[in-house]
Design an enzyme around this catalytic site. Sequence first.
Site, PDB file in Angstrom:
ATOM      1  N   LYS A 112       0.409  -4.957  12.998  1.00  0.00           N
ATOM      2  CA  LYS A 112       1.284  -4.715  14.141  1.00  0.00           C
ATOM      3  C   LYS A 112       0.523  -4.194  15.363  1.00  0.00           C
ATOM      4  O   LYS A 112       1.001  -4.322  16.479  1.00  0.00           O
ATOM      5  CB  LYS A 112       2.414  -3.776  13.741  1.00  0.00           C
ATOM      6  CG  LYS A 112       3.340  -4.464  12.731  1.00  0.00           C
ATOM      7  CD  LYS A 112       4.609  -3.712  12.460  1.00  0.00           C
ATOM      8  CE  LYS A 112       5.549  -4.526  11.581  1.00  0.00           C
ATOM      9  NZ  LYS A 112       5.104  -4.592  10.168  1.00  0.00           N
TER      10      LYS A 112
HETATM   11  C1  LIG Z   1       5.667  -5.401   9.248  1.00  0.00           C
HETATM   12  C2  LIG Z   1       4.850  -5.766   8.071  1.00  0.00           C
HETATM   13  C3  LIG Z   1       5.088  -6.937   7.343  1.00  0.00           C
HETATM   14  C4  LIG Z   1       6.225  -7.877   7.686  1.00  0.00           C
HETATM   15  O1  LIG Z   1       6.035  -8.511   8.916  1.00  0.00           O
HETATM   16  P1  LIG Z   1       7.279  -9.190   9.669  1.00  0.00           P
HETATM   17  O2  LIG Z   1       6.766  -9.624  10.981  1.00  0.00           O
HETATM   18  O3  LIG Z   1       8.342  -8.139   9.764  1.00  0.00           O
HETATM   19  O4  LIG Z   1       7.716 -10.318   8.801  1.00  0.00           O
HETATM   20  C5  LIG Z   1       4.232  -7.234   6.301  1.00  0.00           C
HETATM   21  N1  LIG Z   1       3.235  -6.403   5.947  1.00  0.00           N
HETATM   22  C6  LIG Z   1       2.973  -5.272   6.619  1.00  0.00           C
HETATM   23  C7  LIG Z   1       1.852  -4.402   6.177  1.00  0.00           C
HETATM   24  C8  LIG Z   1       3.770  -4.914   7.707  1.00  0.00           C
HETATM   25  O5  LIG Z   1       3.506  -3.777   8.368  1.00  0.00           O
END
Ligand SMILES: *Cc1c(COP(=O)(O)O)cnc(C)c1O
Length: 462
Positions: A112
Amino acid sequence: MKYISTRGQAPELSFEEAMLTGLARDGGLYLPAEIPVLSRDEIAALAGLPYEEIAFLVMWPYVSGSFAGDEFKEIIARAYAGFGHDARAPLKQLNENHFLLELFHGPTLAFKDFAMQLIGQLFQVALKRRGERVTIVGATSGDTGSAAIEAFRGLDAVDVFILFPHGRVSEVQRRQMTTPADSNVHALAVDGDFDDCQAAVKDMFNDFDFRDGVKLAGVNSINFARVLAQVVYYFSAATSLGAPHRKVSFTVPTGNFGDIFAGYIAKRMGLPIDRLVVATNQNDILHRCLSGQGYFKGDTIPSISPSMDIQVSSNFERALYYAYGEDGRAVAQLMDELKQGGFYVSQGAMEALRESFDSGRVSEEETLATIKSTLEHSAELVCPHTAVGIKVAEDTRAADVPMVTLATAHPAKFPAAVEQASGVHPPLPSRMSDLYERPERVTRIANDLGAIEDHIKRHIAE
Ligand SMILES: *Cc1c(COP(=O)(O)O)cnc(C)c1O
């Protein structure tokens, strides 16, 4: 480029307006009115370029009306300067034709950061130019919140409030949200699960008095600017594996459908992606839906991959918009049905989804077993979310198409599960090794919209 709502009833906005607004006023999500397509030659020319240059070339058609070229280049440079790896998103080989795309070298050790660090810089430049200040409110199952706080801390044009489900995030995730000392950072532990937090944020955006009063802005994965930032690493990975001259598939550990939807955009931009594989844990609404069982909410069951403990995947609305032939009315109708519990996807839309997407579901036992076997066979210690992806990728991949699994977090973010599975304690990178000593600052709050709105009104800086 103009941006339109998936539900067809909100005003068209520029990139900057869509980014600062987040959720559209008709309850829908913003999308570009047209998806730009790169030629084969343009894609071939990306191979081997530095990540920042690929980022500029991929994103420029989307933002060019809102930022100047040099300004946008500087924004990108600042966004990724704090990453702990020069390649930003390096590829590792797991076996013959299966690769890991490591997306956890940013400041909070999860993918993210790619979107959030960029969005922090974009907000700063845009707000400064407008002479405005905003209140950012976000819901998190763990990683979004820390990434948002890390991206916005200390910016004087922004207050950031993050709602997370009390007791349902890992200790590292919680400490990353509660230890920053900046006065514009506010961590709220809500008595509820992630879907409650996400619903509260949606309700705040639909409370127009509150929304306008505090100048609410959203940075959850509904924000198109976040999706856009994630499109870039599909291009960097695929071109380094031979695209556009050969096809590549991706498996994506999925919760809110933001990360994998970015892959879908990359495909529509001309990147030759063969399959996009949705990997879920036991909270498997997306896998059930893509298997033809309809999109019906269940209860969220806490898992060892908590960032995917989601039953309503907000970005799936965007995939439905395209699957239903860009018919905003049809999407609005489905979302009404979802409020009553769920809906079945029409046959035509199912076929459209299956042209791009496959899916798989992984149990807790399989997740642990995959962490162990990946360490044994490939000498890689992976986080539980990544393990969910690796398992589904191994089950679905074709022998002759390279498969890239997105490694979405660093194993040290989820040390308990990783140690249980492998017997190895994953250490934090040295730059954050004092995380457990820093004092925490957090407000526990009821799952009650009025109480949350009150708290925010009382704590924004004047
Ligand atoms: C947020 C997250 C996901 C899921 O991603 P999305 O975009 O919500 O599908 C998967 N793995 C980790 C470690 C995350 O932080």
